[in-house]
Scaffold this motif. Structure first.
Motif, PDB file in Angstrom:
ATOM      1  N   ALA A   1     -16.947   1.787 -19.277  1.00  0.00           N
ATOM      2  CA  ALA A   1     -17.239   0.856 -18.177  1.00  0.00           C
ATOM      3  C   ALA A   1     -16.072   0.816 -17.191  1.00  0.00           C
ATOM      4  O   ALA A   1     -16.282   0.780 -15.973  1.00  0.00           O
ATOM      5  CB  ALA A   1     -17.518  -0.540 -18.735  1.00  0.00           C
ATOM      6  N   ALA A   2     -14.842   0.866 -17.702  1.00  0.00           N
ATOM      7  CA  ALA A   2     -13.672   0.861 -16.824  1.00  0.00           C
ATOM      8  C   ALA A   2     -13.625   2.129 -15.973  1.00  0.00           C
ATOM      9  O   ALA A   2     -13.320   2.079 -14.776  1.00  0.00           O
ATOM     10  CB  ALA A   2     -12.392   0.720 -17.645  1.00  0.00           C
ATOM     11  N   VAL A   3     -13.945   3.266 -16.573  1.00  0.00           N
ATOM     12  CA  VAL A   3     -13.956   4.532 -15.830  1.00  0.00           C
ATOM     13  C   VAL A   3     -15.044   4.507 -14.757  1.00  0.00           C
ATOM     14  O   VAL A   3     -14.828   4.953 -13.625  1.00  0.00           O
ATOM     15  CB  VAL A   3     -14.126   5.726 -16.788  1.00  0.00           C
ATOM     16  N   GLU A   4     -16.206   3.970 -15.091  1.00  0.00           N
ATOM     17  CA  GLU A   4     -17.285   3.866 -14.094  1.00  0.00           C
ATOM     18  C   GLU A   4     -16.877   2.961 -12.940  1.00  0.00           C
ATOM     19  O   GLU A   4     -17.146   3.262 -11.772  1.00  0.00           O
ATOM     20  CB  GLU A   4     -18.565   3.369 -14.752  1.00  0.00           C
ATOM     21  N   ALA A   5     -16.213   1.848 -13.253  1.00  0.00           N
ATOM     22  CA  ALA A   5     -15.740   0.940 -12.197  1.00  0.00           C
ATOM     23  C   ALA A   5     -14.713   1.648 -11.313  1.00  0.00           C
ATOM     24  O   ALA A   5     -14.758   1.514 -10.085  1.00  0.00           O
ATOM     25  CB  ALA A   5     -15.152  -0.318 -12.816  1.00  0.00           C
ATOM     26  N   LEU A   6     -13.824   2.403 -11.923  1.00  0.00           N
ATOM     27  CA  LEU A   6     -12.841   3.157 -11.155  1.00  0.00           C
ATOM     28  C   LEU A   6     -13.526   4.169 -10.258  1.00  0.00           C
ATOM     29  O   LEU A   6     -13.169   4.319  -9.079  1.00  0.00           O
ATOM     30  CB  LEU A   6     -11.860   3.864 -12.099  1.00  0.00           C
ATOM     31  N   SER A   7     -14.516   4.853 -10.787  1.00  0.00           N
ATOM     32  CA  SER A   7     -15.260   5.840 -10.001  1.00  0.00           C
ATOM     33  C   SER A   7     -15.913   5.183  -8.780  1.00  0.00           C
ATOM     34  O   SER A   7     -15.850   5.722  -7.676  1.00  0.00           O
ATOM     35  CB  SER A   7     -16.326   6.502 -10.867  1.00  0.00           C
TER      36      SER A   7
ATOM     37  N   PHE B 120     -10.907   5.454 -31.134  1.00  0.00           N
ATOM     38  CA  PHE B 120     -11.427   4.151 -30.744  1.00  0.00           C
ATOM     39  C   PHE B 120     -12.727   3.813 -31.468  1.00  0.00           C
ATOM     40  O   PHE B 120     -13.495   4.708 -31.828  1.00  0.00           O
ATOM     41  CB  PHE B 120     -11.685   4.096 -29.240  1.00  0.00           C
ATOM     42  N   THR B 121     -12.978   2.527 -31.582  1.00  0.00           N
ATOM     43  CA  THR B 121     -14.264   2.070 -32.110  1.00  0.00           C
ATOM     44  C   THR B 121     -15.323   2.270 -31.029  1.00  0.00           C
ATOM     45  O   THR B 121     -14.995   2.483 -29.852  1.00  0.00           O
ATOM     46  CB  THR B 121     -14.216   0.570 -32.474  1.00  0.00           C
ATOM     47  N   GLU B 122     -16.585   2.144 -31.422  1.00  0.00           N
ATOM     48  CA  GLU B 122     -17.664   2.299 -30.444  1.00  0.00           C
ATOM     49  C   GLU B 122     -17.545   1.253 -29.342  1.00  0.00           C
ATOM     50  O   GLU B 122     -17.733   1.556 -28.161  1.00  0.00           O
ATOM     51  CB  GLU B 122     -19.023   2.190 -31.135  1.00  0.00           C
ATOM     52  N   SER B 123     -17.202   0.047 -29.704  1.00  0.00           N
ATOM     53  CA  SER B 123     -17.039  -1.027 -28.724  1.00  0.00           C
ATOM     54  C   SER B 123     -15.910  -0.700 -27.738  1.00  0.00           C
ATOM     55  O   SER B 123     -16.070  -0.880 -26.529  1.00  0.00           O
ATOM     56  CB  SER B 123     -16.739  -2.340 -29.447  1.00  0.00           C
ATOM     57  N   GLN B 124     -14.791  -0.208 -28.252  1.00  0.00           N
ATOM     58  CA  GLN B 124     -13.682   0.161 -27.380  1.00  0.00           C
ATOM     59  C   GLN B 124     -14.061   1.314 -26.457  1.00  0.00           C
ATOM     60  O   GLN B 124     -13.667   1.343 -25.290  1.00  0.00           O
ATOM     61  CB  GLN B 124     -12.455   0.544 -28.213  1.00  0.00           C
ATOM     62  N   ARG B 125     -14.845   2.265 -26.985  1.00  0.00           N
ATOM     63  CA  ARG B 125     -15.286   3.394 -26.146  1.00  0.00           C
ATOM     64  C   ARG B 125     -16.205   2.912 -25.025  1.00  0.00           C
ATOM     65  O   ARG B 125     -16.119   3.394 -23.901  1.00  0.00           O
ATOM     66  CB  ARG B 125     -15.964   4.460 -26.995  1.00  0.00           C
ATOM     67  N   ARG B 126     -17.080   1.937 -25.328  1.00  0.00           N
ATOM     68  CA  ARG B 126     -17.960   1.392 -24.282  1.00  0.00           C
ATOM     69  C   ARG B 126     -17.133   0.698 -23.200  1.00  0.00           C
ATOM     70  O   ARG B 126     -17.404   0.844 -22.006  1.00  0.00           O
ATOM     71  CB  ARG B 126     -18.975   0.422 -24.883  1.00  0.00           C
TER      72      ARG B 126
END
Length: 135
Positions: free
Chosen positions: A124-130, A114-120
């Motif tokens: 963010a999606a993982v943090e929201a899930l958490s 992934f690009t850096e933007s895609q990784r960010r």
């Protein structure tokens, strides 16, 4: 997945990959670019010449808005006697450490793919899930 022998299951999976890609109006080039590979390599996956990795299948699932199970459902198991998995008794639940190993392997693949933007965005999606799982 260099060195792995392919069989009719890979051909079937490859056909499904091509069908879902076309149904989503994606070119081989667009999908290959998201994988970080050549269109020729994607074509090998679609023809069943090479085996596709789980990570690439997950990316394709996201790109086509298709559950991974739709790609795999009905593909025969290589050994029909092995219905329960890789062990004779029931499998034990995951402990925290195997999840950490999986997270490290997934993170490594994300950095390479992934690009850096895609990784960010993924982070963010993982943090929201958490946060959702804690509430």
């Amino acid at each position: 997945m260099a060195g792995q022998k392919t069989d009719e299951r890979d051909v079937l999976l490859g056909r499904r990959i091509a069908e879902h890609r076309k149904r989503s109006k994606l070119t081989q080039r667009a999908v290959a670019d998201s994988f970080g590979m050549s269109a020729a390599q994607l074509q090998k996956y679609e023809k069943g010449v090479n085996q596709i990795s789980a990570i690439h299948l997950a990316i394709l699932s996201r790109l086509t808005n298709t559950p991974v199970s739709d790609f795999l459902d009905g593909i025969p198991h290589p050994d029909p006697m092995m219905e329960r998995g890789f062990c004779e008794s029931g499998q034990q639940a995951y402990s925290a450490e195997p999840w950490s190993d999986l997270a490290r392997a997934f993170a490594k693949q994300c950095v390479e793919t992934f690009t850096e933007s895609q990784r960010r965005e993924l982070s963010a999606a993982v943090e929201a899930l958490s946060r959702e799982l804690k509430s």
